[in-house]
Write a protein that holds these residues in place. Structure first.
Motif, PDB file in Angstrom:
ATOM      1  N   GLU A  49       0.873  -1.174   0.000  1.00 55.06           N
ATOM      2  CA  GLU A  49       0.000   0.000   0.000  1.00 55.06           C
ATOM      3  C   GLU A  49       0.908   1.220   0.000  1.00 55.06           C
ATOM      4  N   ARG A  51       3.117   4.332   0.318  1.00 56.11           N
ATOM      5  CA  ARG A  51       3.365   5.411   1.272  1.00 56.11           C
ATOM      6  C   ARG A  51       2.553   5.283   2.564  1.00 56.11           C
ATOM      7  N   THR A  52       2.325   4.048   2.989  1.00 54.90           N
ATOM      8  CA  THR A  52       1.736   3.805   4.303  1.00 54.90           C
ATOM      9  C   THR A  52       2.684   2.925   5.101  1.00 54.90           C
ATOM     10  N   ASP A  54       1.965   0.395   7.182  1.00 55.20           N
ATOM     11  CA  ASP A  54       1.629  -1.025   7.046  1.00 55.20           C
ATOM     12  C   ASP A  54       1.997  -1.542   5.662  1.00 55.20           C
ATOM     13  N   SER A 116      -1.970   6.245  -4.338  1.00 61.12           N
ATOM     14  CA  SER A 116      -2.453   6.013  -2.967  1.00 61.12           C
ATOM     15  C   SER A 116      -3.747   5.213  -2.992  1.00 61.12           C
TER      16      SER A 116
END
Length: 207
Positions: A49, A51-52, A54, A116
């Protein structure tokens, strides 16, 4: 107790070990998919995912996860063929290193630059990396056998390279693109010894 002294067992040929390695990897992909279908854990959500926090874990897990059986079976044959060729033509250790480089470059690039709110999974990032590695490696090493192999691979699988361009919104073209770039990086890194030796010979022809 006596221990017989004789010729040590012959090591398995590279082609056989390469087949076992890539065959085992593909079997593992099927095991993961079976587990994902049996358990309610929804493993495929552990992809990249962008630019996160997790989503960083997806760099490790994305290439072994698939959306469904159609996704996995579509990747099976090219993974077997290209993965085998990388291991067989490079040697097991170098082939694994090349795969690790592709894995990381594809994952990091996708995490940094993909859109995103997306979840990127699938072994196709590795497949595109293996493809460009095989095609480009001979240019760096200038070894005839590797150049010929690269041309053969380009002839049979070169059309896949269109997959690095945006097309189907449900296909991770970013994973393809950065996987392909990872293959180029791996080919360049693993040819460093050959390029260095060539530079030495060029600087001192009598050496």
């Amino acid at each position: 107790m006596t221990i017989p002294t004789g010729t040590p067992p012959t090591e398995r040929p590279t082609w056989l070990r390469s087949g076992l390695w890539i065959g085992g990897f593909v079997v593992f992909l099927y095991v993961v998919e079976i587990v994902d279908r049996i358990l309610p854990a929804n493993l495929q959500s552990a992809g990249i995912e962008p630019r996160t926090g997790d989503g960083l874990w997806g760099i490790l897990f994305a290439p072994i996860l698939h959306g469904d059986w159609t996704h996995l079976t579509a990747n099976t044959v090219p993974a077997l063929i290209l993965g085998f060729l990388v291991l067989w033509s490079s040697g097991i250790t170098r082939g694994i290193v090349a795969t690790a480089v592709i894995w990381v470059v594809a994952g990091v690039g996708t995490w940094l630059f993909a859109g995103s709110g997306e979840n990127h999974i699938g072994a196709s990032s590795l497949i595109f990396g293996w493809l460009t590695y095989l095609i480009i490696r001979g240019i760096f090493t200038r070894k005839g056998g590797q150049i010929v192999l690269g041309l053969v691979v380009l002839f049979f699988y070169g059309g896949m390279l269109w997959g690095v361009l945006p097309s189907d919104p449900f296909v991770s073209w970013q994973g393809h693109l950065f996987g392909a770039l990872g293959g180029v990086v791996a080919a360049w890194l693993l040819s460093s010894d050959t390029r260095r030796a060539r530079a030495v010979r060029a600087a001192d022809p009598l050496r």
